[in-house]
Design a protein around this motif. Sequence first.
Motif, mmCIF file in Angstrom:
data_model
loop_
_atom_site.group_PDB
_atom_site.id
_atom_site.type_symbol
_atom_site.label_atom_id
_atom_site.label_comp_id
_atom_site.label_asym_id
_atom_site.label_seq_id
_atom_site.Cartn_x
_atom_site.Cartn_y
_atom_site.Cartn_z
ATOM 1 N N ASP A 193 -66.217 101.996 10.222
ATOM 2 C CA ASP A 193 -67.257 102.247 11.229
ATOM 3 C C ASP A 193 -67.702 103.702 11.224
ATOM 4 O O ASP A 193 -68.894 104.013 11.311
ATOM 5 C CB ASP A 193 -66.739 101.893 12.623
ATOM 6 C CG ASP A 193 -66.652 100.396 12.868
ATOM 7 O OD1 ASP A 193 -67.106 99.624 12.003
ATOM 8 O OD2 ASP A 193 -66.109 100.007 13.919
ATOM 9 N N ASP A 251 -69.740 104.633 8.113
ATOM 10 C CA ASP A 251 -71.077 104.051 8.195
ATOM 11 C C ASP A 251 -71.934 104.768 9.235
ATOM 12 O O ASP A 251 -73.127 105.009 9.022
ATOM 13 C CB ASP A 251 -70.991 102.561 8.537
ATOM 14 C CG ASP A 251 -70.902 101.685 7.305
ATOM 15 O OD1 ASP A 251 -71.462 102.061 6.267
ATOM 16 O OD2 ASP A 251 -70.263 100.618 7.382
ATOM 17 N N ASN A 299 -75.390 106.720 8.420
ATOM 18 C CA ASN A 299 -76.649 106.392 9.098
ATOM 19 C C ASN A 299 -77.315 107.648 9.644
ATOM 20 O O ASN A 299 -78.532 107.831 9.520
ATOM 21 C CB ASN A 299 -76.393 105.414 10.242
ATOM 22 C CG ASN A 299 -76.043 104.018 9.765
ATOM 23 O OD1 ASN A 299 -76.357 103.643 8.642
ATOM 24 N ND2 ASN A 299 -75.392 103.247 10.613
ATOM 25 N N ALA A 338 -67.854 101.938 2.611
ATOM 26 C CA ALA A 338 -68.539 102.850 3.523
ATOM 27 C C ALA A 338 -68.341 104.300 3.092
ATOM 28 O O ALA A 338 -69.259 105.127 3.194
ATOM 29 C CB ALA A 338 -68.020 102.650 4.947
ATOM 30 N N ARG A 384 -70.584 104.951 0.248
ATOM 31 C CA ARG A 384 -71.969 105.076 0.715
ATOM 32 C C ARG A 384 -72.219 106.476 1.253
ATOM 33 O O ARG A 384 -73.246 107.094 0.949
ATOM 34 C CB ARG A 384 -72.233 104.033 1.805
ATOM 35 C CG ARG A 384 -73.632 104.137 2.401
ATOM 36 C CD ARG A 384 -73.774 103.308 3.646
ATOM 37 N NE ARG A 384 -75.014 103.613 4.339
ATOM 38 C CZ ARG A 384 -75.213 103.408 5.632
ATOM 39 N NH1 ARG A 384 -74.250 102.859 6.371
ATOM 40 N NH2 ARG A 384 -76.367 103.735 6.190
#
Length: 245
Positions: free
Chosen positions: A70, A73, A77, A135, A138
Amino acid sequence: MGDATTQSRRARLRAETTAEIKAIALTHMATGGPAAISLRAIAREMGMTAGAIYSYFTSRDDLITALTADVYDSLANVLEAAHRHAPSGRSADKVLAHAHAYREWAIANPEEFRLIYGDPVPGYKAPEAGAAQEAEHRLCAVLLGLVADAWPQAAASQAGCDYDWSDFQPSLAVMARELFPDLPPAVVALCLRVWSRMHGLLTLEVYGHLRHQVHEPGKLYEADMHDLIRTLGLEDHAEVPSANG
């Protein structure tokens, strides 16, 4: 129709309970450190039985892995949005936007920052693959993209820095080559160096090591980011503002 509504309600309640478990875990970590994360303690606070909470997370490690995914990510974002909303398409402005967003997120979410960048959670063994690793990759790709965008201007500042793909962990090298097949391994090295510049002062600030040295740590960070831009050979069109630490 009734069954669908019931399932929807159950899914919503489960999502809400899962979110509450995660929030309480971060609160416990903020007050007692990573070792304070305990499913049984969270269950007591929520008025749940130990058996009930284990239906949401099979173990403490399962909870920590979910939290970690979480956090990665969430930060990705934030940084992706910062790139999109940079005041111009210039690489220097994108680097500054990234740096500002990174600091603002860390100051607003110190527990999350410590979870992914602090001391390892005692006894926690991260899975070798899964949502957390995806994540993390990413997030790494976001910074790599920022540096790749600046590379045409920054390449000259890296003259004499010889790197080979074997200098990096295989997973990082593979990801970089898949995302940017035409760029040299020196881009990955520069990516790590840019991250260290942003991360260094910010870590000192989040962990409270600057509070006795400076009144406005944000001002110090801002000056360092402009220095980073000049070091990269990028055109810095903005004056160094007085930041509110």
